[in-house]
Design a protein around this motif. Structure first.
Motif, PDB file in Angstrom:
ATOM      1  N   SER A  19      -2.403   2.610   4.744  1.00  8.39           N
ATOM      2  CA  SER A  19      -1.370   2.489   3.830  1.00  8.39           C
ATOM      3  C   SER A  19      -0.062   1.813   4.713  1.00  8.39           C
ATOM      4  CB  SER A  19      -0.823   3.856   3.439  1.00  8.39           C
ATOM      5  OG  SER A  19      -0.489   4.838   4.284  1.00  8.39           O
ATOM      6  N   PRO A  72       0.817  -1.021  -0.009  1.00  2.77           N
ATOM      7  CA  PRO A  72       0.037   0.084  -0.076  1.00  2.77           C
ATOM      8  C   PRO A  72       0.941   1.310   0.174  1.00  2.77           C
ATOM      9  CG  PRO A  72      -0.717  -1.507   1.827  1.00  2.77           C
ATOM     10  CD  PRO A  72       0.704  -1.933   1.361  1.00  2.77           C
ATOM     11  N   LEU A 129       0.438   5.582   0.458  1.00  3.09           N
ATOM     12  CA  LEU A 129      -0.061   6.766   0.615  1.00  3.09           C
ATOM     13  C   LEU A 129      -0.079   7.778  -0.547  1.00  3.09           C
ATOM     14  CD1 LEU A 129      -1.731   8.472   2.707  1.00  3.09           C
ATOM     15  CD2 LEU A 129       0.608   9.020   3.671  1.00  3.09           C
ATOM     16  N   CYS A 178      -5.049   5.405   0.041  1.00  5.58           N
ATOM     17  CA  CYS A 178      -4.220   4.376   0.116  1.00  5.58           C
ATOM     18  C   CYS A 178      -4.497   3.792  -1.464  1.00  5.58           C
ATOM     19  CB  CYS A 178      -4.746   3.400   1.266  1.00  5.58           C
ATOM     20  SG  CYS A 178      -3.851   1.983   1.217  1.00  5.58           S
ATOM     21  N   ASP A 213      -7.512   6.387   3.183  1.00  6.70           N
ATOM     22  CA  ASP A 213      -6.364   5.923   3.910  1.00  6.70           C
ATOM     23  C   ASP A 213      -6.682   5.476   5.646  1.00  6.70           C
ATOM     24  OD1 ASP A 213      -3.589   5.080   4.130  1.00  6.70           O
ATOM     25  OD2 ASP A 213      -3.321   6.584   5.516  1.00  6.70           O
TER      26      ASP A 213
END
Length: 106
Positions: free
Chosen positions: A56, A22, A24, A33, A46
């Protein structure tokens, strides 16, 4: 909805976003995310809808679910649904790539 260009093309996105890691992305103050799983992209809010931790920082399992690092809540990447129904669904954002770039819809 507004399409926000985040990469010049899909190849750049593939180079910058590793499978099942993941990432950000912050767009207009929104924490998103972004995940690549099996070479398909998904974007979700996120913050975990259970307790607000950054997704994330979590992991993606083999089923394509993102798992929150605090309490292990699992969410589907495609629809944002929490697998066991213990928490509200995540907001999802559409992702597209074409000749002009790689975009997230806000």
């Amino acid at each position: 909805m507004e399409w926000i260009k985040i990469f010049g093309n899909k190849s750049e996105a593939d180079h910058r976003i590793m499978n099942d890691k993941p990432q950000l992305i912050i767009i207009d103050g929104k924490r998103i995310c972004l995940v690549r799983h099996k070479d398909e992209y998904a974007a979700v809010q996120d913050d975990c809808s259970h307790n607000g931790e950054s997704l994330s920082k979590g992991i993606v399992n083999y089923l394509g679910e993102i798992i929150c690092p605090w309490h292990n809540y699992c969410f589907e990447l495609k629809g944002g649904k929490e697998i066991k129904g213990r928490s509200p669904d995540l907001k999802t954002f559409p992702v597209k790539a074409d000749d002009t770039g790689f975009f997230i819809g806000i």
